[in-house]
Design a protein around this motif. Structure first.
Motif, PDB file in Angstrom:
ATOM      1  N   MET A 112      -3.755  -1.065   6.674  1.00  0.00           N
ATOM      2  CA  MET A 112      -3.821  -0.515   5.367  1.00  0.00           C
ATOM      3  C   MET A 112      -5.393  -0.870   4.997  1.00  0.00           C
ATOM      4  O   MET A 112      -6.160  -0.592   3.682  1.00  0.00           O
ATOM      5  N   LEU A 113      -6.799  -1.259   5.792  1.00  0.00           N
ATOM      6  CA  LEU A 113      -7.818  -0.896   4.878  1.00  0.00           C
ATOM      7  C   LEU A 113      -8.200   0.425   4.965  1.00  0.00           C
ATOM      8  O   LEU A 113      -9.904   0.517   3.859  1.00  0.00           O
ATOM      9  N   LEU A 114      -8.113   0.858   5.651  1.00  0.00           N
ATOM     10  CA  LEU A 114      -8.206   2.761   5.914  1.00  0.00           C
ATOM     11  C   LEU A 114      -7.427   2.921   4.621  1.00  0.00           C
ATOM     12  O   LEU A 114      -8.619   4.052   3.690  1.00  0.00           O
ATOM     13  N   HIS A 115      -6.194   2.144   4.234  1.00  0.00           N
ATOM     14  CA  HIS A 115      -5.943   2.907   3.147  1.00  0.00           C
ATOM     15  C   HIS A 115      -6.074   2.343   1.484  1.00  0.00           C
ATOM     16  O   HIS A 115      -6.326   3.305   0.555  1.00  0.00           O
ATOM     17  N   ASN A 116      -6.576   1.181   1.766  1.00  0.00           N
ATOM     18  CA  ASN A 116      -7.253   0.868   0.806  1.00  0.00           C
ATOM     19  C   ASN A 116      -8.262   1.660   0.095  1.00  0.00           C
ATOM     20  O   ASN A 116      -9.706   1.346  -1.189  1.00  0.00           O
ATOM     21  N   LEU A 117      -9.420   1.736   1.688  1.00  0.00           N
ATOM     22  CA  LEU A 117     -10.389   2.359   1.514  1.00  0.00           C
ATOM     23  C   LEU A 117     -10.608   3.554   1.032  1.00  0.00           C
ATOM     24  O   LEU A 117     -10.889   4.431  -0.118  1.00  0.00           O
ATOM     25  N   ARG A 118      -9.087   4.875   0.830  1.00  0.00           N
ATOM     26  CA  ARG A 118      -8.601   6.138   1.023  1.00  0.00           C
ATOM     27  C   ARG A 118      -7.812   6.146  -0.184  1.00  0.00           C
ATOM     28  O   ARG A 118      -8.418   7.237  -1.094  1.00  0.00           O
ATOM     29  N   THR A 119      -7.317   4.922  -0.490  1.00  0.00           N
ATOM     30  CA  THR A 119      -6.626   5.838  -2.093  1.00  0.00           C
ATOM     31  C   THR A 119      -6.906   4.862  -2.883  1.00  0.00           C
ATOM     32  O   THR A 119      -6.902   4.816  -4.685  1.00  0.00           O
ATOM     33  N   LEU A 120      -7.565   3.975  -2.765  1.00  0.00           N
ATOM     34  CA  LEU A 120      -7.764   2.884  -3.965  1.00  0.00           C
ATOM     35  C   LEU A 120      -9.504   2.361  -3.913  1.00  0.00           C
ATOM     36  O   LEU A 120      -9.620   2.179  -5.624  1.00  0.00           O
TER      37      LEU A 120
END
Length: 303
Positions: A112-120
């Motif tokens: 989720m941390l990478l998702h927040n960085l990559r997507t959000l």
């Protein structure tokens, strides 16, 4: 006497009182459902985590490569970095002796941390704030009512924050560069154009005989012999046969019948004739030069 109040999405409700139409059991059920949504769905299933726990470091890497469907690991730097990120996190969690549910939530937290960085496109400050909110939900709680929902104790929660600090947050700019910056694709290779041999009837000239093996040239390139060429070959063979008697005659030694003394005398006469001619020519040239010098001397005397 003043009454303390607590803020709710619908307004203000006196603390310790239950809104109309609700019961303590329904409130607990809503809070439980809200807690269940934290870090859901899981990044790895229980079966996948169980498989990786039975593997060594190389086996964990192979399993995650398969689970994440990384096809270009050896040529794509991005995939290699992501695999290293997840493998390092899982091996660190193994050292913490987590339970299966703790493994699941921790790996989901990493994802989720990478998702927040990559997507959000979350900044470092926003990611830290988000991590604090999540850890407040899955970490230790001072409320006795939510004690059974705690996934990590205080020591584990602090260790997770410390690990994320040195693994992700310390290199946050590099991960931003990984996801946001476009990189040039370098193609390693070369193209070669090969010209095939044209047919005999093609308007272009045939390849040179020196450029290929004789058997290939004679089989595929050299034109078949015609009747005229065969007749010429026969005439050449006949002519060579007729010239054999002359050749046998010419092969006899022309000096047969002469002795060495005869040869020496003939050569001496030839040499004498040549030398006499050369000497006469030299004398004539010297006489001409002498007359020219005498004429110059006479002119100088008269002057």
């Amino acid at each position: 006497m003043a009454t303390s109040v607590g803020t709710t999405p619908g307004g203000t409700t006196p603390a310790g009182m239950t809104p109309a139409g609700t019961t303590p059991e329904s409130e607990n059920g809503a809070e439980f459902r809200e807690h269940e949504r934290i870090l859901s769905p899981d990044f790895l299933s229980v079966a996948q985590i169980t498989e990786m726990l039975a593997e060594d470091a190389d086996g964990v890497q192979r399993k995650l490569e398969k689970f994440l469907n990384l096809k270009n690991l050896h040529t794509c730097l991005k995939e290699a970095i992501l695999l290293d990120y997840y493998v390092s996190g899982f091996l660190w969690a193994r050292g913490m002796d987590f339970s299966i549910i703790q493994y699941s939530k921790f790996m989901t937290l990493l994802d989720m941390l990478l998702h927040n960085l990559r997507t959000l496109h979350m900044s470092l400050e926003e990611s830290l704030k988000w991590l604090g909110e999540v850890m407040a939900e899955i970490g230790p709680s001072y409320s006795q009512r939510n004690e059974e929902w705690n996934i990590f104790d205080i020591k584990q929660a602090n260790a997770i924050v410390d690990y994320l600090k040195v693994s992700l947050f310390q290199h946050y700019k590099l991960y931003e560069f990984l996801f946001y910056s476009t990189r040039e694709e370098i193609v390693i290779g070369s193209e070669q154009v090969i010209e095939v041999v044209k047919s005999v009837g093609h308007p272009f000239p045939d390849p040179l005989e020196e450029g290929m093996a004789f058997d290939i040239y004679s089989t595929f390139v050299e034109p078949p012999p015609t009747l005229d060429m065969e007749m010429k070959g026969l005439h050449q063979e006949q002519g060579s046969e007729e010239s054999h008697p002359d050749a046998s005659i010419s092969e006899t030694d022309p000096l047969v019948g002469f002795t060495i003394e005869d040869i020496k005398s003939v050569l001496g006469q030839v040499i004498d004739d040549i030398l006499i001619g050369i000497q006469t020519e030299i004398n004539e040239k010297l006489q001409i030069q002498e007359e020219a010098f005498n004429a110059r001397i006479e002119k100088l005397k008269k002057a």
